[in-house]
Design an enzyme around this catalytic site. Structure first.
Site, PDB file in Angstrom:
ATOM      1  N   ARG A  53      38.592  29.960  29.323  1.00 25.44           N
ATOM      2  CA  ARG A  53      37.862  31.660  29.246  1.00 25.44           C
ATOM      3  C   ARG A  53      38.526  32.451  28.609  1.00 25.44           C
ATOM      4  NH1 ARG A  53      35.337  33.788  34.846  1.00 25.44           N
ATOM      5  NH2 ARG A  53      37.378  34.412  35.200  1.00 25.44           N
ATOM      6  N   LYS A 152      36.096  38.822  28.989  1.00 25.02           N
ATOM      7  CA  LYS A 152      36.652  39.524  30.195  1.00 25.02           C
ATOM      8  C   LYS A 152      37.631  40.336  29.585  1.00 25.02           C
ATOM      9  CE  LYS A 152      38.143  38.215  34.977  1.00 25.02           C
ATOM     10  NZ  LYS A 152      37.417  39.343  35.322  1.00 25.02           N
ATOM     11  N   GLU A 185      24.629  41.145  38.061  1.00 28.62           N
ATOM     12  CA  GLU A 185      25.837  40.692  38.966  1.00 28.62           C
ATOM     13  C   GLU A 185      26.520  41.805  39.716  1.00 28.62           C
ATOM     14  OE1 GLU A 185      29.134  39.189  36.472  1.00 28.62           O
ATOM     15  OE2 GLU A 185      29.341  41.111  35.481  1.00 28.62           O
TER      16      GLU A 185
HETATM   17  N1  PMP Z   1      31.818  39.384  37.566  1.00 30.04           N
HETATM   18  C1  PMP Z   1      32.770  40.132  37.292  1.00 30.04           C
HETATM   19  C2  PMP Z   1      32.497  41.539  36.557  1.00 30.04           C
HETATM   20  C3  PMP Z   1      34.244  40.036  37.408  1.00 30.04           C
HETATM   21  O1  PMP Z   1      35.252  40.961  37.193  1.00 30.04           O
HETATM   22  C4  PMP Z   1      34.512  38.788  38.033  1.00 30.04           C
HETATM   23  C5  PMP Z   1      35.765  38.558  38.649  1.00 30.04           C
HETATM   24  N2  PMP Z   1      36.519  37.968  37.514  1.00 30.04           N
HETATM   25  C6  PMP Z   1      33.403  37.671  38.500  1.00 30.04           C
HETATM   26  C7  PMP Z   1      32.025  38.048  38.142  1.00 30.04           C
HETATM   27  C8  PMP Z   1      33.817  36.548  39.360  1.00 30.04           C
HETATM   28  O2  PMP Z   1      34.352  35.466  38.324  1.00 30.04           O
HETATM   29  P1  PMP Z   1      35.236  34.371  38.711  1.00 30.04           P
HETATM   30  O3  PMP Z   1      34.567  33.681  39.778  1.00 30.04           O
HETATM   31  O4  PMP Z   1      35.472  33.691  37.787  1.00 30.04           O
HETATM   32  O5  PMP Z   1      36.522  35.348  39.510  1.00 30.04           O
END
Ligand code: PMP
Length: 291
Positions: A53, A152, A185
């Protein structure tokens, strides 16, 4: 106590010595990318997926990674070893690097790579048994046309705003809608609902990050023969859900029992949430990279 060692551009330095330039474009413009990763009993959970990622985020912003994925994997493992970290949280940051005050990254010669291996801060334990009360905040998720949420990036200001709005209502997490009013989200977690035995979650086109824990839930649901679909969700779907839960690297799976003061589903984790969380716990020490 031994000082925490931070990986900074190939060297391990004491926490107090871990400093970067004020001309780093990560600071000046939020020009950079990051990952949050967990280590459970010496096993870095789904490290390869996190690195993949990160590499996709880099490619999306035309940032040339200054090392190979194997070198990064080793640096992450070594960061844990240097800090005797067997269980915890790893923050991996790659900025555009030091440049001049101009917006263009052309002046930036080399990306800055930082790895922080630290203790994990979870939601308070009671919320895993009693469930979280969350709110819907006015700040919207950045539209994919403006900045793709699959990246990200270090641009988290709208999530920070949303988090502050949540705090103003006494909530630890908040739902962010997208421009069209669909659920995207939460500020740092993905969202799932369970309805009549099937699981639904917003698609990435709705503004959801491709969460690693989200993917884990998708994989686990498939292996447990539970139907899971990506779907446009509105708050109606949450009000009428039998179960609702959030996923994230730090949160793992956490039940949601209230939205905007309204009760949803049960008083604690529902049967599917419990089943998935148990299956998740079973895989965290095996599904990853041993340090
Ligand atoms: N959405 C956002 C905006 C985030 O910052 C995160 C944390 N990284 C997640 C969802 C959850 O993703 P992950 O399961 O990869 O931590």
């Amino acid at each position: 106590m031994k000082a925490m060692k931070i990986y900074l551009d190939g060297n391990f330095v004491d926490k107090d010595e871990a400093k970067i330039s004020v001309f780093d474009h990560g600071l000046l413009y939020g020009d950079g990318i990051f990952e949050g990763i967990r280590i459970y009993k010496n096993c870095i959970y789904r490290l390869e997926e996190h690195l993949e990622r990160l590499w996709y985020s880099a490619k999306a912003i035309l940032l040339e990674m200054p090392m190979t994925m194997e070198e990064m994997s080793e640096a992450v493992c070594e960061s844990c070893r240097q800090n005797n970290l067997t269980d915890g949280y790893i923050r991996l940051i790659v900025t555009r690097g030091q440049g001049n005050l101009g917006l263009s990254p052309e002046s930036c010669v080399k990306p800055t790579v930082i790895i922080i291996a630290d203790a994990i801060r979870l939601y308070p334990e009671e919320h895993y048994t009693k469930g979280l009360a969350i709110v819907t905040v006015p700040t919207r998720r950045v539209a994919p046309a403006a900045l793709d949420p699959s990246i990200k990036s270090l641009n988290y200001l709208n999530n920070v705003m949303a988090k502050m709005e949540a705090a103003q209502w006494g909530a630890l997490e908040a739902i962010m809608l997208n421009d069209h009013g669909y659920v995207a989200e939460c500020t740092g977690d993905n969202l799932f609902v369970v309805h009549k035995g099937a699981i639904y979650t917003p698609g990435v086109a709705n503004g959801a990050l491709r969460g690693i824990t989200r993917q884990a839930v998708m994989d686990l649901a498939a292996s447990l023969d539970i139907k899971l679909e990506e779907k446009n969700l509105t708050r109606y779907d949450i009000w009428n859900a039998d179960e609702c839960f959030l996923t994230g690297t730090a949160a793992e799976l956490i039940p949601v029992v209230k939205l905007d003061g309204r009760k949803i589903g049960l008083d604690g984790p529902g049967p599917i949430t419990k089943k998935l969380h148990a299956a998740f716990h079973d895989e965290v020490t095996t599904h990853g990279t041993m340090i």
